[in-house]
Design a protein around this motif. Structure first.
Motif, PDB file in Angstrom:
ATOM      1  N   LEU A  37       0.788  -0.928  -0.059  1.00 31.25           N
ATOM      2  CA  LEU A  37      -0.005  -0.287  -0.139  1.00 31.25           C
ATOM      3  C   LEU A  37       0.829   0.906  -0.300  1.00 31.25           C
ATOM      4  O   LEU A  37       0.360   2.454  -0.630  1.00 31.25           O
ATOM      5  CB  LEU A  37      -1.136   0.206   1.256  1.00 31.25           C
ATOM      6  N   GLN A  38       2.148   0.980   0.068  1.00 30.80           N
ATOM      7  CA  GLN A  38       3.168   2.533  -0.015  1.00 30.80           C
ATOM      8  C   GLN A  38       3.104   2.710  -1.396  1.00 30.80           C
ATOM      9  O   GLN A  38       4.875   3.600  -1.543  1.00 30.80           O
ATOM     10  CB  GLN A  38       4.259   2.039   0.893  1.00 30.80           C
ATOM     11  N   ARG A  39       2.336   2.931  -2.166  1.00 33.99           N
ATOM     12  CA  ARG A  39       2.271   3.030  -3.241  1.00 33.99           C
ATOM     13  C   ARG A  39       1.514   4.822  -3.838  1.00 33.99           C
ATOM     14  O   ARG A  39       0.332   4.578  -2.917  1.00 33.99           O
ATOM     15  CB  ARG A  39       2.304   2.455  -4.771  1.00 33.99           C
ATOM     16  N   PRO A  40       1.535   5.689  -4.206  1.00 31.48           N
ATOM     17  CA  PRO A  40       0.506   6.540  -4.906  1.00 31.48           C
ATOM     18  C   PRO A  40      -1.060   6.194  -5.547  1.00 31.48           C
ATOM     19  O   PRO A  40      -0.167   4.717  -5.955  1.00 31.48           O
ATOM     20  CB  PRO A  40       1.553   7.106  -5.572  1.00 31.48           C
ATOM     21  N   ASP A  41      -1.388   7.069  -5.149  1.00 26.13           N
ATOM     22  CA  ASP A  41      -2.731   5.864  -5.295  1.00 26.13           C
ATOM     23  C   ASP A  41      -3.478   6.228  -6.798  1.00 26.13           C
ATOM     24  O   ASP A  41      -3.695   4.991  -7.130  1.00 26.13           O
ATOM     25  CB  ASP A  41      -4.048   7.540  -5.109  1.00 26.13           C
ATOM     26  N   ALA A  42      -2.160   6.837  -8.131  1.00 27.24           N
ATOM     27  CA  ALA A  42      -2.511   6.246  -9.584  1.00 27.24           C
ATOM     28  C   ALA A  42      -1.987   5.786  -9.835  1.00 27.24           C
ATOM     29  O   ALA A  42      -2.513   4.583 -10.658  1.00 27.24           O
ATOM     30  CB  ALA A  42      -1.768   7.516  -9.715  1.00 27.24           C
ATOM     31  N   GLU A  43      -0.769   5.000  -8.805  1.00 23.87           N
ATOM     32  CA  GLU A  43      -0.141   4.040  -9.458  1.00 23.87           C
ATOM     33  C   GLU A  43      -0.903   2.712  -8.836  1.00 23.87           C
ATOM     34  O   GLU A  43      -0.664   1.984  -9.277  1.00 23.87           O
ATOM     35  CB  GLU A  43       1.272   3.669  -8.599  1.00 23.87           C
ATOM     36  N   ASP A  75     -13.268   8.645 -13.861  1.00 21.35           N
ATOM     37  CA  ASP A  75     -13.263   8.890 -12.237  1.00 21.35           C
ATOM     38  C   ASP A  75     -12.532   7.630 -11.457  1.00 21.35           C
ATOM     39  O   ASP A  75     -12.903   6.185 -11.851  1.00 21.35           O
ATOM     40  CB  ASP A  75     -14.606   9.202 -11.514  1.00 21.35           C
ATOM     41  N   ALA A  76     -12.114   7.460 -10.723  1.00 18.09           N
ATOM     42  CA  ALA A  76     -11.732   6.826  -9.589  1.00 18.09           C
ATOM     43  C   ALA A  76     -11.113   6.946  -8.114  1.00 18.09           C
ATOM     44  O   ALA A  76     -11.231   8.029  -8.153  1.00 18.09           O
ATOM     45  CB  ALA A  76      -9.877   6.050 -10.012  1.00 18.09           C
ATOM     46  N   HIS A  77     -11.453   6.618  -7.165  1.00 20.19           N
ATOM     47  CA  HIS A  77     -11.087   6.925  -5.578  1.00 20.19           C
ATOM     48  C   HIS A  77     -10.495   5.563  -5.214  1.00 20.19           C
ATOM     49  O   HIS A  77     -10.664   4.615  -5.371  1.00 20.19           O
ATOM     50  CB  HIS A  77     -12.409   6.645  -4.931  1.00 20.19           C
ATOM     51  N   VAL A  78      -9.488   6.338  -4.309  1.00 17.55           N
ATOM     52  CA  VAL A  78      -8.607   5.013  -3.390  1.00 17.55           C
ATOM     53  C   VAL A  78      -9.286   5.731  -1.907  1.00 17.55           C
ATOM     54  O   VAL A  78      -8.397   6.454  -1.490  1.00 17.55           O
ATOM     55  CB  VAL A  78      -7.032   5.655  -3.558  1.00 17.55           C
ATOM     56  N   GLN A  79      -9.330   4.456  -1.350  1.00 16.12           N
ATOM     57  CA  GLN A  79     -10.230   4.896  -0.210  1.00 16.12           C
ATOM     58  C   GLN A  79      -8.849   3.827   0.724  1.00 16.12           C
ATOM     59  O   GLN A  79      -8.814   2.276   0.945  1.00 16.12           O
ATOM     60  CB  GLN A  79     -11.300   4.387   0.246  1.00 16.12           C
ATOM     61  N   ARG A  80      -8.412   4.707   1.575  1.00 17.27           N
ATOM     62  CA  ARG A  80      -7.239   3.764   2.723  1.00 17.27           C
ATOM     63  C   ARG A  80      -7.813   2.985   3.526  1.00 17.27           C
ATOM     64  O   ARG A  80      -8.364   4.241   4.775  1.00 17.27           O
ATOM     65  CB  ARG A  80      -5.865   4.497   2.464  1.00 17.27           C
TER      66      ARG A  80
END
Length: 476
Positions: free
Chosen positions: A384-390, A412-417
């Motif tokens: 998970l230690q990567r940018p959202d886009a990656e 569109d895209a959304h990243v929920q950590r």
């Protein structure tokens, strides 16, 4: 007058506050109930965000329907008419580069009939499962991996049990407690029974491949998203006299000489103190351990040892025409194959309301299809230690390989950590929970609840909240 602080505004904390109401549905005259939530909104892992102009779930999207606690609390929040169930689309498993339908009649991947495993498992692996080895099992608890692999072979664990456990716990079969995750199967093994026989007895009877209209649905959701539920519940609580405060971080819990409690919140230069007769901690293990350090040190030490898994939920909005047809409700991914994603949900085919939501939602009035991908398992935080886009690009690549075609660029895209989202039920976890509750019970007016104790699912969290409130009553 009795004052009660509920620390944590996830579904467990909200359920605890609801359980404190009278049968008439309000706070008892003269009493005070306050819910403190550290984030900017209630709901915890039940969260929604706007993707391609529509609000969709970015956390939990479903709960077990065969336990009544969840649907009951949805109804109490005024959303009973909006309870929905998944479509008939079936789950799939992406194993050895091929997408297979998830075999029917499996209990967390353990088959009632190993002959149905052909496809995800090879012929010899199916044969190994059929020739289940019944060995004496005297231990009170073992890992799921040890239980299943020793009896039915490692392939059942690696290809079926692991991806299902990954979806529920974001954990690993070799580390998770069978007593906590598969208690009925563990008891059967301890009684000298075959796992496949126990699974057959525990699962619904085999059919001709169709689901009877009378069969009870396994899962449920809320039309418009589960994220609607905590907001509605918080409004109900406020109307009933409960004070719900967000953006309040509890830093210390102190027991007062008069038997009550003081909870210190806010920044250290200008703290705020809340005083209460009773406290319910509805928190993950680490913050609960910190707050219990003085009041219940043994419980604090035990909770500090509970590991958690961090995950990310990626929500992708894709042009329907460019994406093409989707089969099934989604895919599960065995970690043994080394993929980055652990699962994907084809939301538009799994939930009818999500499919309707995407119609006309694209640029120029075209249809949008919503997909979800999950990334992250226990002790794999580096993933998970990567940018959202990656993360989005990796998920698209994995999904494209699974579907056999490149996916279009999302509109569109959304990243929920979700950092530390899921407590891990290690071997011996139930004994640990017993120790925690026993130590907390020595402190009158103090109780704990949440996903750490009786199960990570929503109904189990609600049940733990109601138990905590009952424990408060016994301590009065």
């Amino acid at each position: 007058m009795t004052s009660t602080l509920v620390i944590g505004g996830g579904i467990s904390g909200l359920a605890a506050a609801q359980a404190l109401l009278t049968e008439a549905g309000h706070v008892r005259d003269g009493d005070e109930v306050v819910v403190l939530e550290a984030s900017d909104r209630v709901g915890g892992k039940l969260r929604g965000e706007e993707v391609a102009g529509q609000l969709v779930d970015t956390g939990a999207e479903a709960m077990l329907a065969r336990r009544p606690e969840g649907t009951d609390l949805v109804a109490r929040a005024g959303l009973g008419d909006d309870v929905v169930h998944p479509t008939g689309a079936r789950a799939q498993v992406w194993s050895r580069g091929v997408v297979h339908l998830l075999p029917r009649r499996t209990l967390m991947g353990v088959p009632a009939d190993p002959t149905m495993l052909d496809g995800p498992l090879t012929g010899p692996e199916v044969g190994r499962a059929l020739a289940e080895v019944v060995e004496p099992l005297e231990e009170q608890d073992v890992s799921v991996g040890e239980l299943v692999s020793s009896r039915m072979g490692p392939a059942v664990t690696e290809r079926l049990v692991e991806p299902l456990l990954g979806g529920v716990y974001a954990g690993h079969a070799r580390l998770l407690s069978a007593r906590a995750a598969l208690p009925a199967l563990l008891r059967a093994a301890q009684d000298g029974q075959r796992l496949q026989d126990a699974a057959s007895r525990l699962l619904p009877a085999a059919t001709d491949g169709t689901q009877s209209s009378a069969a009870a649905p396994v899962f449920a959701g809320v039309r418009g998203g589960l994220h609607r539920w905590p907001r509605a519940l918080a409004e109900l609580l406020s109307d009933a006299g409960v004070r719900v405060e967000t953006g309040v971080v509890a830093r210390e819990l102190r027991r007062l000489p008069d038997g009550g409690f003081e909870v210190v919140t806010g920044p250290r230069p200008s703290p705020t103190a809340y005083r209460a007769d009773r406290v319910v901690l509805a928190l993950p293990p680490a913050p609960a351990a910190r707050l219990l350090a003085d009041a219940a040190p043994e419980a604090s030490r035990a909770l500090a040892g509970v590991e958690t898994a961090s995950t990310a939920v990626l929500t992708l909005a894709l042009d329907a025409a460019a994406l093409g047809r989707l089969d099934g409700s989604g895919i599960l991914v065995p970690p043994v194959d080394g993929r980055t994603i652990k699962a994907a949900t084809f939301s538009a085919t799994k939930w009818a309301w999500v499919g309707d939501l995407g119609r006309g939602a694209g640029d120029g009035g075209g249809d949008v299809v919503y997909l979800r991908a999950s990334i992250g398992r226990h002790r794999e935080e580096a993933t998970l230690q990567r940018p959202d886009a990656e993360l989005v690009q990796v998920a698209l690549a994995d999904l494209g390989e699974a579907l056999g075609r490149p996916l279009p660029r999302p509109s569109d895209a959304h990243v929920q950590r979700w950092g530390g989202a899921l407590p891990q039920y290690a071997v011996g976890h139930i004994d640990l929970v017993d120790r925690v509750r026993a130590d907390v019970a020595r402190v009158p007016g103090l109780a704990v609840c949440g996903a750490t104790y009786d199960g990570v699912g929503i109904p189990a969290c609600i049940a733990s909240a109601r138990r905590a409130v009952a424990d408060l009553g016994q301590g009065q």
